[in-house]
Design a protein around this motif. Sequence first.
Motif, mmCIF file in Angstrom:
data_model
loop_
_atom_site.group_PDB
_atom_site.id
_atom_site.type_symbol
_atom_site.label_atom_id
_atom_site.label_comp_id
_atom_site.label_asym_id
_atom_site.label_seq_id
_atom_site.Cartn_x
_atom_site.Cartn_y
_atom_site.Cartn_z
ATOM 1 N N VAL A 82 0.802 -1.160 -0.019
ATOM 2 C CA VAL A 82 -0.045 -0.079 -0.026
ATOM 3 C C VAL A 82 0.942 1.294 -0.084
ATOM 4 C CG1 VAL A 82 -0.447 -0.314 2.487
ATOM 5 C CG2 VAL A 82 -1.924 1.268 1.122
ATOM 6 N N CYS B 43 0.025 5.103 -2.016
ATOM 7 C CA CYS B 43 -0.486 6.211 -1.958
ATOM 8 C C CYS B 43 -1.917 6.202 -1.078
ATOM 9 C CB CYS B 43 -0.788 6.650 -3.444
ATOM 10 S SG CYS B 43 -2.000 5.824 -4.243
ATOM 11 N N GLU B 44 -2.629 5.216 -1.274
ATOM 12 C CA GLU B 44 -3.925 5.237 -0.763
ATOM 13 C C GLU B 44 -4.768 6.004 -1.168
ATOM 14 O OE1 GLU B 44 -3.995 4.016 3.647
ATOM 15 O OE2 GLU B 44 -1.990 4.679 3.724
ATOM 16 N N VAL C 118 -3.806 6.053 -6.988
ATOM 17 C CA VAL C 118 -2.734 6.538 -8.227
ATOM 18 C C VAL C 118 -1.630 5.701 -8.279
ATOM 19 C CG1 VAL C 118 -1.283 8.514 -8.616
ATOM 20 C CG2 VAL C 118 -3.540 9.047 -7.569
ATOM 21 N N CYS C 119 -0.962 5.120 -7.525
ATOM 22 C CA CYS C 119 0.192 4.483 -7.751
ATOM 23 C C CYS C 119 0.269 2.950 -8.117
ATOM 24 C CB CYS C 119 1.075 4.488 -6.535
ATOM 25 S SG CYS C 119 0.644 3.497 -5.104
ATOM 26 N N ALA D 151 0.237 0.175 -6.431
ATOM 27 C CA ALA D 151 1.180 -0.690 -5.595
ATOM 28 C C ALA D 151 -0.049 -1.813 -5.123
ATOM 29 C CB ALA D 151 1.681 0.032 -4.450
ATOM 30 N N CYS D 152 -1.433 -1.588 -4.751
ATOM 31 C CA CYS D 152 -2.112 -2.112 -4.214
ATOM 32 C C CYS D 152 -3.083 -2.991 -4.931
ATOM 33 C CB CYS D 152 -3.050 -1.291 -3.320
ATOM 34 S SG CYS D 152 -4.062 -0.321 -4.302
ATOM 35 N N ARG E 149 -7.927 -1.528 -7.859
ATOM 36 C CA ARG E 149 -7.087 -0.765 -6.484
ATOM 37 C C ARG E 149 -7.767 -1.136 -5.056
ATOM 38 N NH1 ARG E 149 -3.900 0.834 -10.209
ATOM 39 N NH2 ARG E 149 -3.654 2.964 -10.866
ATOM 40 N N CYS F 56 -6.903 -0.063 -2.138
ATOM 41 C CA CYS F 56 -6.759 0.837 -1.384
ATOM 42 C C CYS F 56 -7.998 1.905 -1.446
ATOM 43 C CB CYS F 56 -5.727 1.643 -1.394
ATOM 44 S SG CYS F 56 -5.615 2.668 -3.097
HETATM 45 S S1 FES Z 1 -2.109 2.439 -2.670
HETATM 46 FE FE1 FES Z 1 -1.711 3.549 -4.340
HETATM 47 S S2 FES Z 1 -3.240 2.862 -5.710
HETATM 48 FE FE2 FES Z 1 -3.682 1.829 -3.778
#
Ligand code: FES
Lengths: 288, 161
Positions: free
Chosen positions: B41, B43-44, B47-48, B50-51, B61, B63
């Motif tokens: 996780v 950017c929450e 946007v990124c 990762a999740c 996503r 998050c």
């Molecule tokens: S943590 Fe970045 S898109 Fe979900």
Amino acid sequence: MKPVSFEYFAPTSVADAVSLLQEHGPEAKLLAGGQSLVPLLNMRLARPTAVIDVNRVEGLDYVREDGDALAIGAMTHQRTVERSELVQRVNPLLHAATRLIGHPQIRNRGTVGGSIAHADPAAEYPAVALALDAEMRIVGPNAERLVPAADFFVTYLTTALEPTEMLTEVRVPALPQGTGWSIQEMTRRHGDFALAGAAVTLTMDGGACSDARIVLFGVGATPLRVQQAEERLVGERVDATLMSEVGREIKTSIDEPLADIHATSEYRRNLAGVLTERALVEALERAA
Amino acid sequence: MAAKRDVRLTVNGVAYEASVEPRMTLVDMLRGELGLTGTHVGCEHGVCGACTVLMDGRAVRSCIMLAVQADGAEFMTVEGLASEAGELHPIQQAFIEERGLQCGFCTPGFMMTIHELLQETPDPTEEEIKDALGGAICRCTGYESILKSVRSAAKKLQALG
Ligand code: FES
Ligand SMILES: Cc1cc2nc3c(=O)[nH]c(=O)nc-3n(C[C@H](O)[C@H](O)[C@H](O)COP(=O)(O)OP(=O)(O)OC[C@H]3O[C@@H](n4cnc5c(N)ncnc54)[C@H](O)[C@@H]3O)c2cc1C
Ligand code: FES
């Protein structure tokens, strides 16, 4: 946990969703794809007391031809629209706009109704809805109504929807045969919200323009129809000089857009003109 | 505090049950309640990338989804890629061979994104690869090696049939 604490409901019908909205008042929020709302919850920019998740409401996920229009259920995922052959055939502008929304992973969850109801001034769907004279079907506690796009987008993130109403369908008229179209935008990275954009339709008849629509996004509080520029085109033989003139006039005629860390007001205005010209050129190529 | 709600879901073929507050995000439930910390996780706010996990086969996503919304759905996370015997998935193998990762923070999200892409488009064009990966951010690799990993994974998967 980042969001504030809230009550959660997952109704299965529009009627139940609307009565929950009534019961919980203006501090309640509908949750569709969550691609705009949940980031706001995580940042506590939205602090609803109740979240009404409409993902389990039946019968709002469809794209169908209805007379001369496409009827799209509010809970239809943007990804479904992107993949619909019907949309590609009947309304290539709507299809192209969909591909510009975020990333595939966002479109997998984000809905048509959510994007229109959220009304981000830089979003593609509201601009295309205005360019194509779409109508929003809205259900409230006592009645149902159809609101044309021209009356729907009120200001920044604000629409004609009352706190007790839900958007259930978006009706998008088909792009008339032979009408050229284009959507152009500038983003800092692929998939970002547009710094500015332009959606254009152009109908040519015997060498002269019989109808034109120019809608800008990302430069005002709502998508912005530029009638003055449209009138410059109607009745004219549209050529490179005229299209570049129209683009130039837009740079000076539109109200100063808001500046933020991504772009100055001046840059956004300049972009609006440049993108309009590009969109006109492409639309003209496509016009039969 | 709002009343907790029960969530039943399947992750990597295993049935799970959890009792969560409505405001808990899916990624916090996966990591904190189910102990599946492979999903990262960052950017929450969506946007990124990762999740990113697969929900009923679709890359989403985790998050910006609520855990309660996961009720009844089937998920796949990075832990579901390798076989039970520990044999790496062709996507993972390709990442090792092509150096598709450095710190590894973004890797689970990339792998799930690539998994969806190659399931639907076994032989993607350059354009299709970039379109799918455009929604994920990597601060280390400069992306070239990730693109190579996708092409290599596609070949490996096609060879397996
Ligand atoms: S943590 Fe970045 S898109 Fe979900
Ligand atoms: C990384 C990222 C990039 C993005 N890029 C873009 C982009 O380039 N262009 C773009 O247009 N969007 C972009 N988005 C936003 C995305 O399109 C959202 O899906 C959309 O704005 C909201 O739709 P949703 O279904 O997710 O709605 P939600 O987030 O669930 O809801 C948004 C708002 O609309 C209300 N609402 C939702 N449905 C209804 C309904 N049926 N009736 C009444 N009210 C309703 C909710 O109460 C809430 O206030 C991006 C999002 C992310 C996370
Ligand atoms: S490998 Fe470090 S962020 Fe991608």
